[in-house]
Design an enzyme around this catalytic site. Structure first.
Site, short mmCIF file in Angstrom:
data_model
loop_
_atom_site.label_atom_id
_atom_site.label_comp_id
_atom_site.label_asym_id
_atom_site.label_seq_id
_atom_site.Cartn_x
_atom_site.Cartn_y
_atom_site.Cartn_z
CG HIS A 154 31.96 20.21 0.61
ND1 HIS A 154 32.60 20.18 1.83
CD2 HIS A 154 30.64 20.22 0.89
CE1 HIS A 154 31.70 20.15 2.81
NE2 HIS A 154 30.50 20.17 2.26
CG ASP A 161 29.92 19.02 5.46
OD1 ASP A 161 29.47 20.17 5.26
OD2 ASP A 161 29.78 18.10 4.64
CD GLU A 243 23.80 20.17 3.96
OE1 GLU A 243 25.00 20.52 4.02
OE2 GLU A 243 23.36 19.42 3.07
CG HIS A 246 27.36 23.18 4.16
ND1 HIS A 246 27.53 22.25 3.16
CD2 HIS A 246 27.63 24.38 3.59
CE1 HIS A 246 27.89 22.86 2.05
NE2 HIS A 246 27.97 24.15 2.29
#
Length: 273
Positions: A154, A161, A243, A246
């Site tokens: 990130h 996200d 995830e 993500h």
């Protein structure tokens, strides 16, 4: 009494003379002012490129696995590289035609925020948000199991996200610190309310059920994950298999640089304000 007053006056005079002789007291030393780091010109506010994408920046609030606002999130603002923002805008146009909107939970994340996560993870006594975000994982396993790391993609600016929201959508009620917590993998009507579609878990659920292709996730929940994934993949995004929320836009604008400018309009180049 007169002699005492005279002695006192003499003492005051002596003090004044010493002060005059010594000159003014030295000014207190101030540490040099260090301006906050700025973002390169390639970074933009997502709302300037794709204003219809919803934003619920969780780390600006106490509703996250730490339980408090995270260092560096000065505004509830999604900042990403310009090519990432343009790709998200294309995905959004596709989804709006089908009655959905994207909603971002987190975008660019400064290194100071990642450092905040690491400090929290090392404090094994702080487990106030365990019942929602990591009910089935011991906190001393968060590093080993890959939920917390000292660096995050990130921080490079091309990772987001996000989730889907079916339109029209009511706003999500705010989290109230101290309210009873429910497991992030509980049925949707039992966990913390979110106006997003049902994907089987809440955002930031530290659990194997959050793995995008976990076989226990079926039916509508699986279809919602796949709609998000296939829509973003068509615009050059790659999903992190652990995830479902993500995604990283490839090729990354800054594949090897971890930035630390704050999440704030003031961090952006003037022409992006």
């Amino acid at each position: 009494m007169r002699r005492l007053r005279t002695a006192a006056a003499a003492a005051l005079l002596a003090t004044a003379l010493v002060t005059l002789t010594a000159g003014p007291a030295p000014a207190a030393a101030h540490p040099p002012h260090r301006p906050a780091p700025k973002a390169p010109a390639e970074f933009v506010a997502l709302q300037d490129v794709a204003p219809t994408i919803r934003q619920e920046i969780r780390y600006h609030t106490p509703h996250n696995f730490v339980g408090e606002p995270i260092d560096g999130y000065r505004e509830p603002l999604c900042i990403v590289t310009e090519d990432t923002a343009e790709a998200l805008a294309k995905a959004q146009r596709s989804l709006l035609k089908r009655g959905y909107t994207l909603k971002v939970y987190d975008c660019y994340r400064p290194q100071r925020a990642v450092d905040h996560f690491v400090r929290w993870a090392e404090d094994l006594d702080d487990q106030k948000m365990k019942a929602e975000f990591y009910p089935r994982v011991e906190k001393n396993r968060l590093f080993a199991d890959g939920y917390i790391a000292e660096k995050s993609g990130h921080s490079r600016g091309s990772t987001v996200d996000l989730t889907l929201v079916k339109l029209p959508a009511a706003p999500t009620r705010p989290y109230v610190p101290g309210e009873p917590l429910k497991p992030c993998y509980a049925p949707k009507d039992q966990r913390f309310p979110d106006n997003s579609v049902d994907t089987g878990t809440g955002f930031d659920c530290f659990d194997t059920l959050a793995h995008t292709d976990d076989p226990r996730v079926t039916g509508t929940q699986r279809a919602n994950r796949q709609l998000l994934k296939t829509t973003l993949e068509r615009q050059g995004f790659t999903n992190l298999p652990e995830e479902w929320w993500h995604f990283t836009h490839k090729p990354e604008t800054f594949p090897d640089t971890y930035f630390d400018f704050p999440v704030s309009r003031r961090s952006l180049a003037p022409h992006h304000h």
